[in-house]
Write an enzyme that holds these catalytic residues in place. Structure first.
Site, mmCIF file in Angstrom:
data_model
loop_
_atom_site.group_PDB
_atom_site.id
_atom_site.type_symbol
_atom_site.label_atom_id
_atom_site.label_comp_id
_atom_site.label_asym_id
_atom_site.label_seq_id
_atom_site.Cartn_x
_atom_site.Cartn_y
_atom_site.Cartn_z
ATOM 1 N N HIS A 290 1.301 -12.158 5.318
ATOM 2 C CA HIS A 290 1.263 -10.697 5.164
ATOM 3 C C HIS A 290 2.568 -10.068 5.660
ATOM 4 O O HIS A 290 2.574 -9.009 6.283
ATOM 5 C CB HIS A 290 0.064 -10.142 5.932
ATOM 6 C CG HIS A 290 -0.600 -8.962 5.284
ATOM 7 N ND1 HIS A 290 -1.816 -9.043 4.654
ATOM 8 C CD2 HIS A 290 -0.232 -7.653 5.178
ATOM 9 C CE1 HIS A 290 -2.170 -7.841 4.194
ATOM 10 N NE2 HIS A 290 -1.226 -6.986 4.501
ATOM 11 N N TYR B 211 -9.140 -5.786 -1.636
ATOM 12 C CA TYR B 211 -9.735 -5.922 -0.303
ATOM 13 C C TYR B 211 -11.221 -5.723 -0.512
ATOM 14 O O TYR B 211 -11.639 -4.655 -0.984
ATOM 15 C CB TYR B 211 -9.222 -4.841 0.651
ATOM 16 C CG TYR B 211 -7.849 -5.078 1.225
ATOM 17 C CD1 TYR B 211 -7.549 -6.239 1.940
ATOM 18 C CD2 TYR B 211 -6.844 -4.120 1.089
ATOM 19 C CE1 TYR B 211 -6.285 -6.444 2.482
ATOM 20 C CE2 TYR B 211 -5.578 -4.320 1.630
ATOM 21 C CZ TYR B 211 -5.309 -5.483 2.325
ATOM 22 O OH TYR B 211 -4.076 -5.674 2.861
ATOM 23 N N THR C 61 -7.167 -10.561 -0.951
ATOM 24 C CA THR C 61 -6.425 -10.729 0.312
ATOM 25 C C THR C 61 -7.410 -10.849 1.467
ATOM 26 O O THR C 61 -8.293 -10.000 1.628
ATOM 27 C CB THR C 61 -5.480 -9.534 0.549
ATOM 28 O OG1 THR C 61 -4.568 -9.464 -0.535
ATOM 29 C CG2 THR C 61 -4.696 -9.699 1.853
ATOM 30 N N GLN D 107 -4.839 -6.421 -6.537
ATOM 31 C CA GLN D 107 -5.124 -6.987 -5.208
ATOM 32 C C GLN D 107 -6.367 -6.328 -4.656
ATOM 33 O O GLN D 107 -6.455 -5.101 -4.539
ATOM 34 C CB GLN D 107 -3.928 -6.751 -4.275
ATOM 35 C CG GLN D 107 -4.154 -7.269 -2.857
ATOM 36 C CD GLN D 107 -4.723 -6.192 -1.952
ATOM 37 O OE1 GLN D 107 -4.318 -5.036 -2.012
ATOM 38 N NE2 GLN D 107 -5.658 -6.560 -1.081
ATOM 39 N N SER E 170 -1.889 -2.902 -5.085
ATOM 40 C CA SER E 170 -2.751 -2.915 -3.892
ATOM 41 C C SER E 170 -4.036 -2.102 -4.076
ATOM 42 O O SER E 170 -4.021 -1.052 -4.728
ATOM 43 C CB SER E 170 -1.965 -2.331 -2.709
ATOM 44 O OG SER E 170 -2.829 -2.055 -1.625
ATOM 45 N N LYS F 18 -5.129 -14.739 -1.456
ATOM 46 C CA LYS F 18 -3.865 -14.420 -0.766
ATOM 47 C C LYS F 18 -4.070 -14.400 0.739
ATOM 48 O O LYS F 18 -5.029 -13.786 1.230
ATOM 49 C CB LYS F 18 -3.342 -13.059 -1.226
ATOM 50 C CG LYS F 18 -2.085 -12.581 -0.501
ATOM 51 C CD LYS F 18 -1.511 -11.335 -1.163
ATOM 52 C CE LYS F 18 -0.224 -10.859 -0.524
ATOM 53 N NZ LYS F 18 -0.417 -10.043 0.663
ATOM 54 N N ARG G 52 2.884 -9.084 9.477
ATOM 55 C CA ARG G 52 2.316 -7.821 9.966
ATOM 56 C C ARG G 52 0.991 -7.959 10.680
ATOM 57 O O ARG G 52 0.483 -6.978 11.222
ATOM 58 C CB ARG G 52 2.098 -6.867 8.777
ATOM 59 C CG ARG G 52 3.358 -6.307 8.242
ATOM 60 C CD ARG G 52 3.133 -5.676 6.885
ATOM 61 N NE ARG G 52 2.504 -4.376 6.891
ATOM 62 C CZ ARG G 52 3.125 -3.237 7.164
ATOM 63 N NH1 ARG G 52 4.377 -3.255 7.522
ATOM 64 N NH2 ARG G 52 2.489 -2.090 7.098
ATOM 65 N N SER H 198 0.832 -16.949 2.556
ATOM 66 C CA SER H 198 1.376 -15.677 3.036
ATOM 67 C C SER H 198 0.892 -15.402 4.448
ATOM 68 O O SER H 198 -0.240 -15.736 4.797
ATOM 69 C CB SER H 198 0.887 -14.537 2.111
ATOM 70 O OG SER H 198 1.252 -13.267 2.619
ATOM 71 N N ALA I 37 0.822 -1.210 0.000
ATOM 72 C CA ALA I 37 0.000 0.000 0.000
ATOM 73 C C ALA I 37 0.865 1.273 0.000
ATOM 74 O O ALA I 37 2.061 1.215 0.301
ATOM 75 C CB ALA I 37 -0.894 -0.019 1.240
ATOM 76 N N ARG J 23 8.933 -5.975 0.830
ATOM 77 C CA ARG J 23 9.677 -4.798 1.308
ATOM 78 C C ARG J 23 10.924 -4.440 0.504
ATOM 79 O O ARG J 23 11.187 -3.243 0.314
ATOM 80 C CB ARG J 23 10.049 -4.993 2.780
ATOM 81 C CG ARG J 23 8.826 -5.029 3.713
ATOM 82 C CD ARG J 23 9.263 -5.329 5.130
ATOM 83 N NE ARG J 23 8.187 -5.441 6.086
ATOM 84 C CZ ARG J 23 7.528 -6.560 6.353
ATOM 85 N NH1 ARG J 23 7.812 -7.682 5.721
ATOM 86 N NH2 ARG J 23 6.582 -6.572 7.260
ATOM 87 N N GLY K 298 9.695 -12.851 3.430
ATOM 88 C CA GLY K 298 11.079 -13.136 3.800
ATOM 89 C C GLY K 298 12.003 -13.478 2.649
ATOM 90 O O GLY K 298 13.168 -13.830 2.890
HETATM 91 C C1 LIG Z 1 4.131 -1.870 4.158
HETATM 92 C C2 LIG Z 1 3.371 -3.040 3.659
HETATM 93 C C3 LIG Z 1 2.115 -2.842 3.088
HETATM 94 C C4 LIG Z 1 1.400 -3.929 2.583
HETATM 95 N N1 LIG Z 1 0.206 -3.705 1.971
HETATM 96 C C5 LIG Z 1 -0.477 -4.761 1.474
HETATM 97 C C6 LIG Z 1 -1.700 -4.558 0.777
HETATM 98 O O1 LIG Z 1 -2.164 -3.435 0.594
HETATM 99 N N2 LIG Z 1 -2.355 -5.656 0.329
HETATM 100 C C7 LIG Z 1 -1.863 -6.926 0.500
HETATM 101 O O2 LIG Z 1 -2.492 -7.891 0.071
HETATM 102 N N3 LIG Z 1 -0.695 -7.133 1.141
HETATM 103 C C8 LIG Z 1 0.000 -6.094 1.614
HETATM 104 N N4 LIG Z 1 1.197 -6.320 2.240
HETATM 105 C C9 LIG Z 1 1.753 -7.677 2.328
HETATM 106 C C10 LIG Z 1 2.646 -7.975 1.113
HETATM 107 O O3 LIG Z 1 1.864 -8.104 -0.049
HETATM 108 C C11 LIG Z 1 3.447 -9.287 1.269
HETATM 109 O O4 LIG Z 1 2.569 -10.312 1.674
HETATM 110 C C12 LIG Z 1 4.613 -9.184 2.243
HETATM 111 O O5 LIG Z 1 5.155 -7.890 2.270
HETATM 112 C C13 LIG Z 1 5.690 -10.176 1.838
HETATM 113 O O6 LIG Z 1 6.709 -10.192 2.759
HETATM 114 P P1 LIG Z 1 8.148 -9.459 2.566
HETATM 115 O O7 LIG Z 1 7.882 -8.005 2.750
HETATM 116 O O8 LIG Z 1 8.940 -10.070 3.662
HETATM 117 O O9 LIG Z 1 8.694 -9.807 1.190
HETATM 118 C C14 LIG Z 1 1.931 -5.241 2.714
HETATM 119 C C15 LIG Z 1 3.194 -5.420 3.290
HETATM 120 C C16 LIG Z 1 3.921 -4.346 3.742
HETATM 121 C C17 LIG Z 1 5.292 -4.585 4.301
#
Ligand SMILES: Cc1cc2nc3c(=O)[nH]c(=O)nc-3n(C[C@H](O)[C@H](O)[C@H](O)COP(=O)(O)O)c2cc1C
Length: 368
Positions: free
Chosen positions: A265, A141, A167, A139, A118, A241, A268, A263, A91, A320, A298
């Protein structure tokens, strides 16, 4: 000083691995955005484990194999990908770079990598599609208002997105102490522009007062019953997802999802759930090739990509690290992150004796 800092004119030569971007990204992002992009839930046990689980897996190379005609191509949903790495939905990317998602898709296009955009993108999804020359998935929501959800789906279809990624693991934000400590607020000028007109529930769990999570917030969250409706609203393939449980994977396939993304997420949402790579084998066992399974969380090295494929993933998503590349060097940084990961993956294939992605089998993981 105002953040994010402008892109560097060139990538410093000492950046040779994905994690090398982190110190510079921290500087470019500033305290608030750094906390937003890097935080995990609670004690960040899952966040750390996502990474450490890959390090625990050891590779067992085979030697002297015929590697002629080797390549990294895969087929996914009937299309050829040059290599099995995509960008995960993240996002509010204008918090990392003034051009946000536009710069991301430019970098990904240069590297021919697919991008999942996103729902909470900070640029209109039509403008992102217009700037991209690569495969885009949207993606989703699900919104409490079905008509609004249907409109979003229509907009994505009309703009040329090729799949939807629903998601479902974040009906609440999870408790992110990292954000609470810096009293995180979105900076002025950054918003989920594609949700304009939709009253956004505050998905931060309240830690005081009577209603922490139950009540309106979870009452409005989608359930399996809403899935049939969603699938009837689109001609695009829909990928689910946020799957960690084999039972949920089975339900999803029964309902007609075209693929799954294992996943948590990026650690988070709910802390102390397992690393996504650790549950992947159970999920691919249940799925048994009926639909493609992707994984994220990861992934920082080409060897991680190889391990995920060996455990049954069709492709991986990286999150990230490309945001760090974006914050430091814009589109070029995103492309550089992808280039490093792709090159490392190719080297890992070569050194384990796998000439094609199909040859990356379970035996490449060392069993004690
Ligand atoms: C800052 C941030 C924002 C994210 N926003 C979304 C989002 O809007 N929709 C979603 O499905 N996943 C979101 N995710 C999850 C990511 O799509 C993904 O699953 C995750 O970052 C993968 O892990 P990694 O950062 O270790 O590679 C977000 C992750 C982060 C770090």
């Amino acid at each position: 000083m105002s953040y994010p800092l402008p892109s560097l004119p060139r990538i410093p030569p000492e950046i040779v691995a994905l994690t090398d971007y982190e110190p510079l990204a921290r500087e470019h992002l500033g305290e608030q955005a750094w906390a937003y992009f890097t935080s995990g839930a609670a004690d960040e046990v899952t966040l750390r484990d996502n990474r450490e689980a890959y390090d625990r897996l050891k590779l067992l190379p085979r030697v002297l194999r015929d590697m002629k005609g080797g390549n990294t191509q895969v087929t996914l949903l009937g299309e050829t990908l040059e290599y099995p790495i995509m960008l995960a939905p993240i996002a509010y990317q204008r918090m990392a770079h003034k051009d946000g998602e536009l710069a991301t898709v430019l970098g990904a296009s240069a590297m021919k990598a697919g991008v999942v955009v996103s729902t909470r993108a900070s640029v209109r999804i039509e403008d992102i599609a217009a700037a991209a020359q690569t495969r885009l998935w949207f993606q989703l929501y699900m919104q409490p208002d079905r008509e609004f959800t249907r409109d979003l789906v229509r907009r994505a279809e009309e703009a040329g997105y090729q799949a939807l990624v629903l998601t479902v693991d974040a009906p609440l934000n999870g408790i992110r102490n990292g954000l609470q400590r810096v009293q995180f607020r979105l900076p002025p000028g950054v918003e989920a522009v594609n949700l304009r007109g939709m009253a956004q529930p505050d998905t931060r769990p309240r830690l005081a007062g009577e209603k922490v999570a139950f009540g309106a917030l979870l009452d409005d969250a989608p359930t399996w019953k809403d899935i049939e409706w969603l699938l009837s609203q689109t001609r695009l393939p829909v990928i689910l997802k946020g799957i960690l449980s084999p039972e949920d994977a089975e339900l999803a396939i029964q309902l007609g999802f075209a693929g799954l993304i294992v996943s948590n997420h990026g650690g988070r949402i709910l802390d102390t759930v397992p690393a996504s790579i650790d549950v992947l084998p159970q999920i691919t066992a249940v799925v048994a090739g009926r639909v493609p399974v992707l994984v994220d969380g990861g992934i920082r090295r080409g060897t991680d990509v190889l391990k995920a494929i060996a455990l049954g993933a069709s492709a991986v998503l990286v999150g990230r690290p490309y945001i760090f590349g974006l914050s430091v060097a814009g589109a070029v940084g995103v492309a550089h992150v992808l280039n490093i990961l792709k090159a490392e993956f190719e080297v890992a294939m070569g050194l384990t004796g796998c000439a094609t992605v199909a040859e990356i089998q379970r035996e490449v993981i060392w069993q004690h």
